[in-house]
Every structure is written in structure tokens, then in C-alpha cells.
Design a protein around this motif. Structure first.
Motif, PDB file in Angstrom:
ATOM      1  N   TYR A  65       0.725  -1.061  -0.024  1.00 22.10           N
ATOM      2  CA  TYR A  65       0.014  -0.006  -0.061  1.00 22.10           C
ATOM      3  C   TYR A  65       0.880   1.276   0.240  1.00 22.10           C
ATOM      4  O   TYR A  65       0.374   2.439  -0.089  1.00 22.10           O
ATOM      5  N   LEU A  66       2.333   1.187   0.129  1.00 26.88           N
ATOM      6  CA  LEU A  66       3.103   2.225  -0.009  1.00 26.88           C
ATOM      7  C   LEU A  66       3.038   3.331   0.970  1.00 26.88           C
ATOM      8  O   LEU A  66       3.792   4.412   1.018  1.00 26.88           O
ATOM      9  N   LEU A  67       2.067   3.030   1.993  1.00 26.00           N
ATOM     10  CA  LEU A  67       2.260   4.469   3.202  1.00 26.00           C
ATOM     11  C   LEU A  67       3.214   3.861   4.401  1.00 26.00           C
ATOM     12  O   LEU A  67       3.268   4.538   5.160  1.00 26.00           O
ATOM     13  N   ILE A  68       3.611   2.761   4.113  1.00 19.60           N
ATOM     14  CA  ILE A  68       4.513   2.159   5.227  1.00 19.60           C
ATOM     15  C   ILE A  68       5.853   2.080   4.971  1.00 19.60           C
ATOM     16  O   ILE A  68       6.021   1.514   4.050  1.00 19.60           O
ATOM     17  N   ASN A  69       6.754   2.808   5.678  1.00 19.86           N
ATOM     18  CA  ASN A  69       8.033   2.799   5.432  1.00 19.86           C
ATOM     19  C   ASN A  69       8.769   1.370   5.857  1.00 19.86           C
ATOM     20  O   ASN A  69       8.179   0.721   6.546  1.00 19.86           O
ATOM     21  N   PRO A  70       9.809   0.989   5.358  1.00 20.22           N
ATOM     22  CA  PRO A  70      10.619  -0.306   5.609  1.00 20.22           C
ATOM     23  C   PRO A  70      11.252   0.078   6.995  1.00 20.22           C
ATOM     24  O   PRO A  70      11.346  -1.205   7.716  1.00 20.22           O
ATOM     25  N   ASP A  71      11.553   1.071   7.875  1.00 22.63           N
ATOM     26  CA  ASP A  71      11.771   1.195   9.059  1.00 22.63           C
ATOM     27  C   ASP A  71      10.645   1.238  10.115  1.00 22.63           C
ATOM     28  O   ASP A  71      10.893   1.111  11.154  1.00 22.63           O
ATOM     29  N   THR A  72       9.413   1.022   9.755  1.00 24.30           N
ATOM     30  CA  THR A  72       8.417   1.158  10.580  1.00 24.30           C
ATOM     31  C   THR A  72       8.272  -0.135  11.443  1.00 24.30           C
ATOM     32  O   THR A  72       8.554  -1.128  10.983  1.00 24.30           O
ATOM     33  N   ILE A  73       7.955   0.155  12.810  1.00 22.63           N
ATOM     34  CA  ILE A  73       7.897  -0.916  13.441  1.00 22.63           C
ATOM     35  C   ILE A  73       6.553  -1.193  13.995  1.00 22.63           C
ATOM     36  O   ILE A  73       5.844  -0.342  14.448  1.00 22.63           O
ATOM     37  N   ALA A  74       5.893  -2.275  13.473  1.00 18.04           N
ATOM     38  CA  ALA A  74       4.749  -2.695  13.816  1.00 18.04           C
ATOM     39  C   ALA A  74       4.352  -3.454  15.006  1.00 18.04           C
ATOM     40  O   ALA A  74       4.919  -4.316  15.457  1.00 18.04           O
ATOM     41  N   ARG A  75       3.672  -2.660  16.005  1.00 17.03           N
ATOM     42  CA  ARG A  75       3.725  -3.457  17.304  1.00 17.03           C
ATOM     43  C   ARG A  75       2.246  -4.378  17.414  1.00 17.03           C
ATOM     44  O   ARG A  75       1.322  -3.799  17.134  1.00 17.03           O
ATOM     45  N   VAL A  76       2.302  -5.719  18.016  1.00 16.81           N
ATOM     46  CA  VAL A  76       1.230  -6.625  17.704  1.00 16.81           C
ATOM     47  C   VAL A  76       1.192  -7.025  19.266  1.00 16.81           C
ATOM     48  O   VAL A  76       2.115  -7.450  19.750  1.00 16.81           O
ATOM     49  N   VAL A  77       0.069  -7.024  19.756  1.00 16.04           N
ATOM     50  CA  VAL A  77      -0.048  -7.676  21.239  1.00 16.04           C
ATOM     51  C   VAL A  77      -1.153  -8.676  21.169  1.00 16.04           C
ATOM     52  O   VAL A  77      -2.415  -8.408  20.747  1.00 16.04           O
ATOM     53  N   ALA A  78      -0.911  -9.806  21.534  1.00 14.85           N
ATOM     54  CA  ALA A  78      -1.791 -10.960  21.634  1.00 14.85           C
ATOM     55  C   ALA A  78      -2.094 -11.248  23.221  1.00 14.85           C
ATOM     56  O   ALA A  78      -1.448 -11.247  23.982  1.00 14.85           O
ATOM     57  N   ARG A  79      -3.493 -11.256  23.267  1.00 13.95           N
ATOM     58  CA  ARG A  79      -3.651 -11.596  24.708  1.00 13.95           C
ATOM     59  C   ARG A  79      -4.849 -12.648  24.823  1.00 13.95           C
ATOM     60  O   ARG A  79      -5.780 -12.817  23.775  1.00 13.95           O
ATOM     61  N   VAL A  80      -4.664 -13.414  25.820  1.00  5.97           N
ATOM     62  CA  VAL A  80      -5.848 -14.395  26.124  1.00  5.97           C
ATOM     63  C   VAL A  80      -6.461 -14.360  27.156  1.00  5.97           C
ATOM     64  O   VAL A  80      -6.105 -13.933  28.261  1.00  5.97           O
ATOM     65  N   TYR A  81      -7.891 -14.273  26.880  1.00  5.96           N
ATOM     66  CA  TYR A  81      -8.841 -14.369  28.097  1.00  5.96           C
ATOM     67  C   TYR A  81      -9.373 -15.723  28.287  1.00  5.96           C
ATOM     68  O   TYR A  81      -9.418 -16.586  27.403  1.00  5.96           O
ATOM     69  N   PRO A  82     -10.281 -15.974  29.533  1.00  9.24           N
ATOM     70  CA  PRO A  82     -10.777 -17.352  29.621  1.00  9.24           C
ATOM     71  C   PRO A  82     -11.692 -17.631  28.298  1.00  9.24           C
ATOM     72  O   PRO A  82     -11.801 -18.927  28.030  1.00  9.24           O
ATOM     73  N   ASP A  83     -12.467 -16.993  27.849  1.00  7.68           N
ATOM     74  CA  ASP A  83     -13.453 -17.415  26.795  1.00  7.68           C
ATOM     75  C   ASP A  83     -13.024 -16.968  25.280  1.00  7.68           C
ATOM     76  O   ASP A  83     -13.642 -16.979  24.320  1.00  7.68           O
ATOM     77  N   SER A  84     -11.873 -16.201  25.213  1.00  3.56           N
ATOM     78  CA  SER A  84     -11.530 -15.337  23.688  1.00  3.56           C
ATOM     79  C   SER A  84      -9.860 -15.062  23.812  1.00  3.56           C
ATOM     80  O   SER A  84      -9.373 -15.002  24.809  1.00  3.56           O
ATOM     81  N   GLU A  85      -9.659 -14.606  22.544  1.00  2.69           N
ATOM     82  CA  GLU A  85      -8.428 -14.225  22.452  1.00  2.69           C
ATOM     83  C   GLU A  85      -8.425 -12.780  21.530  1.00  2.69           C
ATOM     84  O   GLU A  85      -9.243 -12.503  20.860  1.00  2.69           O
ATOM     85  N   LYS A  86      -7.626 -12.074  22.006  1.00  6.86           N
ATOM     86  CA  LYS A  86      -7.466 -10.561  21.267  1.00  6.86           C
ATOM     87  C   LYS A  86      -6.272 -10.201  20.944  1.00  6.86           C
ATOM     88  O   LYS A  86      -5.034 -10.426  21.115  1.00  6.86           O
ATOM     89  N   VAL A  87      -6.374  -9.531  19.688  1.00 12.54           N
ATOM     90  CA  VAL A  87      -5.087  -9.273  19.014  1.00 12.54           C
ATOM     91  C   VAL A  87      -5.255  -7.361  18.672  1.00 12.54           C
ATOM     92  O   VAL A  87      -6.078  -7.117  18.246  1.00 12.54           O
ATOM     93  N   GLU A  88      -4.172  -6.836  19.004  1.00 14.34           N
ATOM     94  CA  GLU A  88      -4.153  -5.616  18.850  1.00 14.34           C
ATOM     95  C   GLU A  88      -2.962  -5.095  17.841  1.00 14.34           C
ATOM     96  O   GLU A  88      -1.654  -5.767  18.179  1.00 14.34           O
ATOM     97  N   VAL A  89      -3.158  -4.562  16.792  1.00 12.46           N
ATOM     98  CA  VAL A  89      -2.089  -4.075  15.972  1.00 12.46           C
ATOM     99  C   VAL A  89      -1.926  -2.475  15.861  1.00 12.46           C
ATOM    100  O   VAL A  89      -3.156  -1.905  15.445  1.00 12.46           O
ATOM    101  N   THR A  90      -0.839  -2.183  16.064  1.00 12.99           N
ATOM    102  CA  THR A  90      -0.389  -0.698  15.862  1.00 12.99           C
ATOM    103  C   THR A  90       0.616  -0.322  14.946  1.00 12.99           C
ATOM    104  O   THR A  90       1.689  -0.937  15.182  1.00 12.99           O
ATOM    105  N   ILE A  91       0.253   0.382  13.939  1.00 13.06           N
ATOM    106  CA  ILE A  91       1.543   0.524  12.955  1.00 13.06           C
ATOM    107  C   ILE A  91       1.470   2.123  12.661  1.00 13.06           C
ATOM    108  O   ILE A  91       0.417   2.767  11.891  1.00 13.06           O
TER     109      ILE A  91
END
Length: 179
Positions: free
Chosen positions: A30-56
């Protein structure tokens, strides 16, 4: 793009890490993202579900998606879909914003053709003309911070130069090749 992958209440396996990196690497198109950009991904586990957070962080803003699903991979896929939608919206906003300026630049160019002054180039540089649409070329020029961008027009196949005019707006030079 580089990755920072964190697990909260879960150990990030190699398979999960590979899947995250593969999915997020597809966003580079998509050309909006630099090669030096750091994508932060946080995966969390809850008793009945899983959560994914992505920040770029990008040149035009921060992309962020947060999804809760029963399965980690389903949450990751949904987060990627949300990020792609955000990128498309940003590209549309940028192209609509610049469309008016480009139209005005063409009118100004027609009026000022007789008064045009030509400067001698100071520096020579060799570039590869990527195949893009006019809107994508303008966006690429804006994102790179340059005053011009050389590309091959997808529709006509001609090498073209889009440039930022000093009196506001944009100009377009199309190269006509003789056979």
C-alpha cells in the motif's frame, strides 16, 4: 517493516510469529508504510476469547486495529482486514484532496506556457519508473516528500512526471515516444 510481537497471558509460538509477519508484510504493497516502521502486535488470551491488537505508525497517521475472537488466527485475519480498510480510506482521502489541486494546476499550466522558464539540471540521477496510476504517483510523491515523481502511467504505458508547482497545485509531463 519490522515487528514487535508481545504476548500477554500467552507464549508467542514460532508459528504465530511467522503468521503475523506474513500477514503484516502484505500491507507493504500500500506504499504508506516505511521499511523502518515498527509494527507492534499484542496478543492477549482471556478465559473465553483471544484478542489481537495491531498498531502501525505511518506517514499519514497511525493505523490501529483491535479484534476479539474465539481463535487467535481469526482475530489476526480480522485485524488485518480492518487495517487494509483504514489504509484504503487514507489513500482515498489523499487522492481526493489532491485531485482538485491537479485540475487547477493543468489550467494554470495552459495559461503560463508562454512564460515558462527552463532551468539547467544541476544533478543527474537514474530512477526506475514504477507502473502506477496518476493518483498513486501523486500520493507516492507526497509521502516521499519530493517535489516530483517519475512513473509509468498504467493506462497509457507512457513515462510521466508529476510535480508540485511553486504556485500551488500539480503539473504533469507525459513523454511521447517516437517510433
Amino acid at each position: 517493516m519490522r515487528f514487535e510481537i508481545v504476548g500477554k497471558n500467552v507464549e508467542i509460538s514460532d508459528t504465530m510469529r511467522e503468521r503475523i509477519e506474513l500477514k503484516l508484510s502484505n500491507l507493504d504493497k500500500y506504499l504508506l508504510i516505511n521499511p523502518d516502521t515498527i509494527a507492534r502486535v499484542v496478543a492477549r488470551v482471556y478465559p473465553d476469547s483471544e484478542k489481537v491488537e495491531v498498531t502501525i505508525p505511518t506517514k499519514v497517521g497511525i493505523l490501529r486495529a483491535e479484534v476479539v475472537e474465539d481463535d487467535f488466527y481469526a482475530a489476526l485475519d480480522a485485524a488485518i482486514d480492518k487495517l487494509e480498510d483504514q489504509i484504503r480510506r487514507q489513500k482515498t482521502r489523499l487522492s481526493k484532496k489532491h485531485r482538485e489541486h491537479l485540475a487547477k494546476a493543468f489550467i494554470d499550466e495552459a495559461e503560463q506556457v508562454e512564460r515558462a522558464e527552463y532551468d539547467i539540471p544541476v544533478r543527474t540521477k537514474t530512477v526506475t519508473a514504477d507502473e502506477l496510476t496518476l493518483d498513486d504517483a501523486i500520493m507516492q510523491m507526497e509521502l516521499s516528500g519530493h517535489n516530483f515523481y517519475i512513473y509509468t502511467d498504467e493506462e497509457s504505458g507512457r513515462i510521466s512526471v508529476v510535480y508540485r508547482r511553486s504556485s500551488e497545485g500539480y503539473g504533469l509531463i507525459e513523454v511521447e515516444q517516437e517510433d
